[in-house]
Design a protein around this motif. Structure first.
Motif, PDB file in Angstrom:
ATOM      1  N   ASP A 210      57.020  49.118  57.424  1.00 39.72           N
ATOM      2  CA  ASP A 210      58.429  48.756  57.319  1.00 39.72           C
ATOM      3  C   ASP A 210      58.627  47.837  56.119  1.00 39.72           C
ATOM      4  OD1 ASP A 210      59.190  50.245  59.516  1.00 39.72           O
ATOM      5  OD2 ASP A 210      58.873  48.588  60.926  1.00 39.72           O
ATOM      6  N   MET A 211      59.677  48.124  55.348  1.00 37.69           N
ATOM      7  CA  MET A 211      59.870  47.442  54.072  1.00 37.69           C
ATOM      8  C   MET A 211      61.135  46.603  53.998  1.00 37.69           C
ATOM      9  SD  MET A 211      58.690  50.571  51.562  1.00 37.69           S
ATOM     10  CE  MET A 211      58.753  49.562  50.070  1.00 37.69           C
ATOM     11  N   HIS A 212      61.942  46.610  55.055  1.00 35.86           N
ATOM     12  CA  HIS A 212      63.200  45.867  55.042  1.00 35.86           C
ATOM     13  C   HIS A 212      63.522  45.451  56.472  1.00 35.86           C
ATOM     14  CE1 HIS A 212      67.609  45.255  54.747  1.00 35.86           C
ATOM     15  NE2 HIS A 212      67.326  44.870  53.520  1.00 35.86           N
ATOM     16  N   PRO A 213      64.157  44.290  56.678  1.00 31.02           N
ATOM     17  CA  PRO A 213      64.479  43.863  58.046  1.00 31.02           C
ATOM     18  C   PRO A 213      65.248  44.896  58.854  1.00 31.02           C
ATOM     19  CG  PRO A 213      64.787  42.035  56.526  1.00 31.02           C
ATOM     20  CD  PRO A 213      64.483  43.238  55.680  1.00 31.02           C
ATOM     21  N   SER A 214      66.111  45.679  58.217  1.00 32.00           N
ATOM     22  CA  SER A 214      66.860  46.697  58.954  1.00 32.00           C
ATOM     23  C   SER A 214      65.940  47.717  59.607  1.00 32.00           C
ATOM     24  CB  SER A 214      67.835  47.416  58.019  1.00 32.00           C
ATOM     25  OG  SER A 214      67.136  48.081  56.976  1.00 32.00           O
ATOM     26  N   HIS A 215      64.766  47.945  59.016  1.00 33.36           N
ATOM     27  CA  HIS A 215      63.834  48.929  59.567  1.00 33.36           C
ATOM     28  C   HIS A 215      63.292  48.513  60.931  1.00 33.36           C
ATOM     29  CE1 HIS A 215      62.763  50.371  55.188  1.00 33.36           C
ATOM     30  NE2 HIS A 215      64.048  50.518  55.502  1.00 33.36           N
ATOM     31  N   LEU A 216      63.279  47.218  61.199  1.00 36.35           N
ATOM     32  CA  LEU A 216      62.753  46.755  62.481  1.00 36.35           C
ATOM     33  C   LEU A 216      63.580  47.296  63.637  1.00 36.35           C
ATOM     34  CD1 LEU A 216      61.970  43.000  61.672  1.00 36.35           C
ATOM     35  CD2 LEU A 216      60.517  45.009  61.336  1.00 36.35           C
ATOM     36  N   VAL A 217      64.876  47.381  63.445  1.00 38.12           N
ATOM     37  CA  VAL A 217      65.766  47.864  64.509  1.00 38.12           C
ATOM     38  C   VAL A 217      65.448  49.321  64.832  1.00 38.12           C
ATOM     39  CG1 VAL A 217      68.152  48.229  65.205  1.00 38.12           C
ATOM     40  CG2 VAL A 217      67.555  46.254  63.770  1.00 38.12           C
ATOM     41  N   SER A 218      65.449  50.164  63.812  1.00 35.21           N
ATOM     42  CA  SER A 218      65.206  51.585  64.044  1.00 35.21           C
ATOM     43  C   SER A 218      63.760  51.841  64.462  1.00 35.21           C
ATOM     44  CB  SER A 218      65.568  52.405  62.812  1.00 35.21           C
ATOM     45  OG  SER A 218      65.229  51.749  61.617  1.00 35.21           O
ATOM     46  N   ARG A 219      62.824  51.028  63.978  1.00 32.76           N
ATOM     47  CA  ARG A 219      61.422  51.183  64.390  1.00 32.76           C
ATOM     48  C   ARG A 219      61.271  50.967  65.888  1.00 32.76           C
ATOM     49  NH1 ARG A 219      57.069  53.397  62.324  1.00 32.76           N
ATOM     50  NH2 ARG A 219      57.652  52.477  60.319  1.00 32.76           N
ATOM     51  N   PHE A 220      61.713  49.795  66.369  1.00 33.12           N
ATOM     52  CA  PHE A 220      61.514  49.483  67.782  1.00 33.12           C
ATOM     53  C   PHE A 220      62.357  50.393  68.681  1.00 33.12           C
ATOM     54  CE2 PHE A 220      60.280  45.194  66.026  1.00 33.12           C
ATOM     55  CZ  PHE A 220      58.938  45.330  66.328  1.00 33.12           C
ATOM     56  N   ALA A 221      63.578  50.709  68.266  1.00 37.98           N
ATOM     57  CA  ALA A 221      64.411  51.595  69.083  1.00 37.98           C
ATOM     58  C   ALA A 221      63.752  52.962  69.251  1.00 37.98           C
ATOM     59  CB  ALA A 221      65.789  51.748  68.445  1.00 37.98           C
ATOM     60  N   THR A 222      63.216  53.503  68.177  1.00 41.09           N
ATOM     61  CA  THR A 222      62.615  54.834  68.228  1.00 41.09           C
ATOM     62  C   THR A 222      61.297  54.823  68.990  1.00 41.09           C
ATOM     63  OG1 THR A 222      63.617  55.274  66.073  1.00 41.09           O
ATOM     64  CG2 THR A 222      61.945  56.813  66.822  1.00 41.09           C
ATOM     65  N   VAL A 223      60.486  53.798  68.767  1.00 44.50           N
ATOM     66  CA  VAL A 223      59.199  53.715  69.454  1.00 44.50           C
ATOM     67  C   VAL A 223      59.395  53.532  70.951  1.00 44.50           C
ATOM     68  CG1 VAL A 223      57.153  52.253  69.762  1.00 44.50           C
ATOM     69  CG2 VAL A 223      57.877  52.921  67.467  1.00 44.50           C
ATOM     70  N   TYR A 224      60.292  52.640  71.353  1.00 38.49           N
ATOM     71  CA  TYR A 224      60.528  52.437  72.774  1.00 38.49           C
ATOM     72  C   TYR A 224      61.081  53.699  73.431  1.00 38.49           C
ATOM     73  CZ  TYR A 224      59.813  47.400  72.125  1.00 38.49           C
ATOM     74  OH  TYR A 224      59.286  46.165  71.847  1.00 38.49           O
TER      75      TYR A 224
ATOM     76  N   SER B  26      67.067  50.702  51.834  1.00 41.60           N
ATOM     77  CA  SER B  26      67.748  49.718  52.662  1.00 41.60           C
ATOM     78  C   SER B  26      69.209  50.149  52.757  1.00 41.60           C
ATOM     79  CB  SER B  26      67.634  48.322  52.046  1.00 41.60           C
ATOM     80  OG  SER B  26      68.217  48.296  50.754  1.00 41.60           O
ATOM     81  N   PRO B  27      69.992  49.562  53.666  1.00 46.29           N
ATOM     82  CA  PRO B  27      71.396  49.952  53.754  1.00 46.29           C
ATOM     83  C   PRO B  27      72.119  49.780  52.421  1.00 46.29           C
ATOM     84  CG  PRO B  27      70.771  48.632  55.651  1.00 46.29           C
ATOM     85  CD  PRO B  27      69.624  48.564  54.691  1.00 46.29           C
ATOM     86  N   ALA B  28      72.927  50.767  52.040  1.00 48.31           N
ATOM     87  CA  ALA B  28      73.648  50.704  50.773  1.00 48.31           C
ATOM     88  C   ALA B  28      74.652  49.553  50.746  1.00 48.31           C
ATOM     89  CB  ALA B  28      74.357  52.029  50.509  1.00 48.31           C
ATOM     90  N   SER B  29      75.111  49.146  51.928  1.00 50.08           N
ATOM     91  CA  SER B  29      76.010  48.000  52.055  1.00 50.08           C
ATOM     92  C   SER B  29      75.874  47.479  53.475  1.00 50.08           C
ATOM     93  CB  SER B  29      77.466  48.417  51.777  1.00 50.08           C
ATOM     94  OG  SER B  29      77.990  49.149  52.871  1.00 50.08           O
TER      95      SER B  29
END
Length: 399
Positions: free
Chosen positions: A322-336, A289-292
């Motif tokens: 996906d294991m953390h809410p932050s992953h949703l952003v990079s998941r959908f951005a990359t898939v789209y 997850s993000p370090a900060s």
């Protein structure tokens, strides 16, 4: 002397019938782009919404416009604009497509608490179903038989499914169960047999199916095309588990990563074994997850996660964990971005082939390539059409 041939080769019809049953070759009508799993003790009716809120807040804070998204994910400006709009609206309306309540590694060993957490999860999921917020696919991950306590695994599954049927009046659509750390093939047979007994005992009108997690080198050795058939059609998917798999191989901790060549080998075996069977494939996850909350740390996490998602997509794995809410952003951005970037060129090549002419650049596609292009377009349509419907539904949410 010419040998007279009949219209029927001895045994052909029987063999061909087996082939059609074992290798139907059909693409899934819809497959989620990810699975989100949440430890059972931390799961509640508001968990999915909370994940969406956190992901959307991160996106608004650190991807304020298409320019920032283009810089973080390395996209051209035109593509970044289309992706940015879709990501924001997806997070606002359907942040989780596939949910797993986890009673295994993410949960731990809690013999005195697990029954209570099963009841808690059932109540939460039934409430989500009534509120219309239950993800399109959902379920639980039980403990592994390889841990030496199959009774605990089956007790949890029984309590979960029975509780949902009693609470909701039926087992809502989209249910699946994930079966982890399979070391012995006989464990699959035992698990499938229990699903059959549970199904019959509850009088369910449909077959209970499950997902196999490929998390050990031993598992790779018994993957094959007729495995789903031997399990009575109950095997729905195979999900790769990067951390257990790389640990079992003795890789050093810093090499426990999805893009390690050893993981590529396991995924390719999964593809080879299940090609044409209809068994869905899913990749694993990034345990970070993000370090900060700083822009630098959040964007660094997104870049690394996007690398891994792109790696999965390039290898034909269209779903991951996906294991953390932050992953949703990079998941959908990359898939789209993956589906949008080549959609028009794929469509033009299919049209050129249908019109019996060369595509752009003088490409002359083979029938097998056209099938692949058509499959890619169908998959893109299933992802992007949903995103576009989200665009139409979400204006009131975002203002």
């Amino acid at each position: 002397m010419r040998v007279t041939t009949s219209h029927h080769v001895d045994g052909f019809e029987e063999v061909h019938a087996v082939q059609r049953a074992r290798y139907p070759g059909a693409e899934p009508a819809w497959q989620p782009v990810h699975t989100v799993y949440v430890p059972a003790d931390r799961f509640g009716a508001g968990t999915v919404a909370a994940w969406g809120d956190e992901a959307l807040a991160l996106a608004k804070a650190h991807l304020s416009g298409p320019g920032e998204l283009a810089e973080v994910f390395g996209l051209p400006a035109v593509l970044a604009t289309a992706v940015h709009e879709r990501v924001l609206r997806k997070l606002a309306t359907e942040p989780v497509e596939d949910l797993r309540v986890d009673f295994e590694d993410g949960y731990g060993v809690r013999p005195d608490e697990e029954d209570g957490h099963v009841e808690q999860a059932v109540e939460a999921l039934a409430g989500m179903r009534e509120a219309g917020t239950l993800p399109r696919r959902w379920g639980l991950r039980v403990k592994s038989f390889a841990d030496g306590d199959p009774a605990r695994s089956l007790r949890t599954l029984d309590g979960f499914v029975t509780g949902m049927v009693e609470r909701a009046g039926e087992l809502p659509t989209g249910f699946t169960v994930t079966f982890p750390k399979v070391i012995m093939e006989s464990g699959l047979t035992q698990f499938a047999a229990f699903l059959r007994r549970l199904e019959e005992g509850l009088g369910l009108g449909r077959r209970l199916r499950f997902e196999l997690q490929v998390e050990a080198p031993q598992t790779v050795l018994f993957l094959r095309g007729d495995l789903a058939e031997t399990l009575g059609g109950r095997l729905a998917a195979a999900h790769f588990g990067v951390f257990d798999y790389t640990a079992a191989l003795g890789l050093p901790p810093h090499e426990q990563r999805l893009d390690h060549p050893a993981c590529d080998h396991a995924r390719h075996v999964m593809q080879t074994a299940f090609a044409g069977t209809g068994v869905e494939l899913s990749d694993g996850s990034l345990a970070a997850s993000p370090a900060s909350g700083s822009a630098e740390d959040v964007r660094a996490l997104w870049r690394r996660h996007a690398e891994l998602v792109r790696h999965s997509l390039a290898h034909g794995f269209y779903q991951g964990w996906d294991m953390h809410p932050s992953h949703l952003v990079s998941r959908f951005a990359t898939v789209y971005a993956f589906h949008l970037a080549r959609y028009d060129s794929y469509r033009d090549r299919v049209r050129a082939w249908e019109e019996r002419r060369a595509a752009g650049g003088g490409v002359l596609d083979e029938p097998a390539t056209i099938k692949t292009l058509a499959a890619a377009l169908r998959r893109a349509d299933s992802v992007l059409r949903r995103a576009d419907s989200v665009l139409r539904r979400a204006d009131s949410v975002l203002g």
